[in-house]
Write an enzyme that holds these catalytic residues in place. Structure first.
Site, short mmCIF file in Angstrom:
data_model
loop_
_atom_site.label_atom_id
_atom_site.label_comp_id
_atom_site.label_asym_id
_atom_site.label_seq_id
_atom_site.Cartn_x
_atom_site.Cartn_y
_atom_site.Cartn_z
N THR A 133 2.08 11.87 -4.77
CA THR A 133 1.66 10.48 -4.83
C THR A 133 1.21 9.97 -3.47
OG1 THR A 133 2.50 8.21 -5.22
CG2 THR A 133 4.08 9.84 -4.49
N ASP A 134 0.38 8.92 -3.47
CA ASP A 134 0.00 8.30 -2.20
C ASP A 134 1.13 7.49 -1.59
OD1 ASP A 134 -0.02 6.16 -3.98
OD2 ASP A 134 -2.05 5.50 -3.51
N GLU A 135 2.19 7.24 -2.37
CA GLU A 135 3.29 6.43 -1.85
C GLU A 135 4.06 7.12 -0.72
OE1 GLU A 135 5.64 4.16 -4.64
OE2 GLU A 135 4.18 4.52 -6.22
N TYR A 167 12.14 6.68 -4.32
CA TYR A 167 11.17 7.50 -5.05
C TYR A 167 10.20 8.19 -4.11
CZ TYR A 167 6.70 8.50 -7.27
OH TYR A 167 5.52 9.11 -7.63
N LYS A 171 9.62 12.23 -3.12
CA LYS A 171 8.35 12.94 -3.27
C LYS A 171 7.87 13.49 -1.93
CE LYS A 171 6.08 13.55 -6.34
NZ LYS A 171 6.05 14.70 -7.30
#
Length: 362
Positions: A133-135, A167, A171
């Site tokens: 993810t970009d997060e 989260y 990741k």
């Protein structure tokens, strides 16, 4: 190819599986634990295809995963299985640590042991594609923080990691493990980081389906803070095409950022959905009247935006859908698939899973 897809009953995973079975000659082994967000109903269109196989298993179960590799002999892995809801990670981070970090480690080790015993040709062609993810990058300056008309920065494949939530931290940890297995063991990995996905079969807790369904039920449409948080929105079927392109054409050791080129404030997204529902399912009052502002969540990132130039130039992928076309398709899908929504929200689906799917035993 025979591709092992983890988390293939989830939102993005099911789109990947549907794409592979309906648009390519390849076959899929779908490994999914079928937690609350996994739904085999999302795979009804391909479930009877002889190129599709499903195994209910937990990626943290070493013996089960080793047995799956031994039995099915895949040519590639697309690893999508993950806990992914930020709000859930804030209230219950343990599941995110277990699935996203420990599960990725178990899968990497099982895949590496399997890969080491392949013949030279299959070993050279094997790929482990980790979907992230970009997060993991944290957040970017918001337009109201940039002075003098300076260009707004974007996330690139070189952006440093600075995760904000349990989260995104889990990741980021899994991304680091995947790259370490490449550098330490020569294991052929590829990583992709994507922006916010939306589209059909999205679990109702996420922003876009939540707003659509709450609006139709006359419930409040919750918007965090002022609703000025910016996300880059990517239609899930565009993402599925990108992921297949990467696993078949991407270079070992590379990272590819995948974005939709659609930066929108959360409030804009909610208002767009309200406009579409006013058009498609009109009622006495506008759906806009249901918008409700709620306290912002802790550590809420203000802006994400992907620079997808690398995958465009090197692999010739670009999104097909604009936000306007994709969100219209999405709203139509939820209007036309009320039974899928009812089965998910009622809990009846989980009871059906327990009756019909047993966990893989090695």
């Amino acid at each position: 190819m025979k591709i092992l897809v983890t988390g293939g009953a989830g939102f993005i995973g099911s789109a990947v599986v549907r794409h592979i079975i309906t648009s390519t000659p390849d076959s899929v082994i779908n490994v999914d634990k079928l937690t609350y967000a996994g739904n085999v109903e999302s795979l009804a269109a391909v479930s009877k295809d002889p190129r599709y196989a499903f195994v209910k298993a937990d990626i943290c179960d070493k013996a089960a995963i080793n047995a799956i590799f031994a039995e099915h002999q895949p040519d590639a892995v697309m690893h999508l299985a993950a806990e992914s809801h930020v709000d859930r990670s804030i209230t219950g981070p343990a599941d995110f640590i277990e699935t996203n970090i420990v599960g990725t480690y178990v899968l990497l080790e099982a895949a590496r042991a399997y890969w080491q015993n392949l013949d030279a040709a299959r070993k050279s062609a094997f790929r482990f594609h980790h979907i992230s993810t970009d997060e993991v990058y944290g957040d970017l300056p918001h337009p109201d923080e940039v002075k003098g008309g300076a260009p707004l920065p974007l996330f690139t494949e070189k952006t440093s990691y600075a995760p904000s939530s349990p989260y995104s931290a889990s990741k980021a940890s899994s991304d680091h493990l995947v790259r370490a297995w490449l550098r330490t063991y020569g294991f052929p990995t590829i990583v992709t980081n994507c922006s916010n996905n939306y589209g059909p079969y999205h679990f109702p807790e996420k922003l876009i389906p939540l707003v659509i369904l709450n609006a139709l039920e006359g419930k409040p449409l919750p918007v965090y803070g002022k609703g000025d948080q910016i996300r880059d929105w990517l239609y899930v079927e565009d993402h599925a095409r990108a992921l297949y392109t990467v696993v078949t054409q991407g270079k070992v050791g590379e990272t590819y950022n995948i974005g939709g080129h659609n930066e929108k404030q959360n409030l804009q997204v909610v208002e767009t959905i309200c406009d579409l529902l006013d058009e498609l399912v009109p009622k006495d009052d506008s759906y806009h009247r249901q918008i409700t502002y709620v306290k912002d969540r802790p550590g809420h990132d203000r802006r994400y935006a992907i620079d997808a130039e690398k995958i465009s130039k090197e692999l010739n992928w670009k999104p097909v859908e604009t936000f306007e076309s994709g969100i219209r398709k999405t709203v139509h899908w939820y209007l036309e698939n009320s039974q899928w929504v009812k089965n998910v929200k009622s809990g009846a689906y989980q009871a059906w899973i327990k009756q019909n799917y047993s966990e893989r035993q090695p």
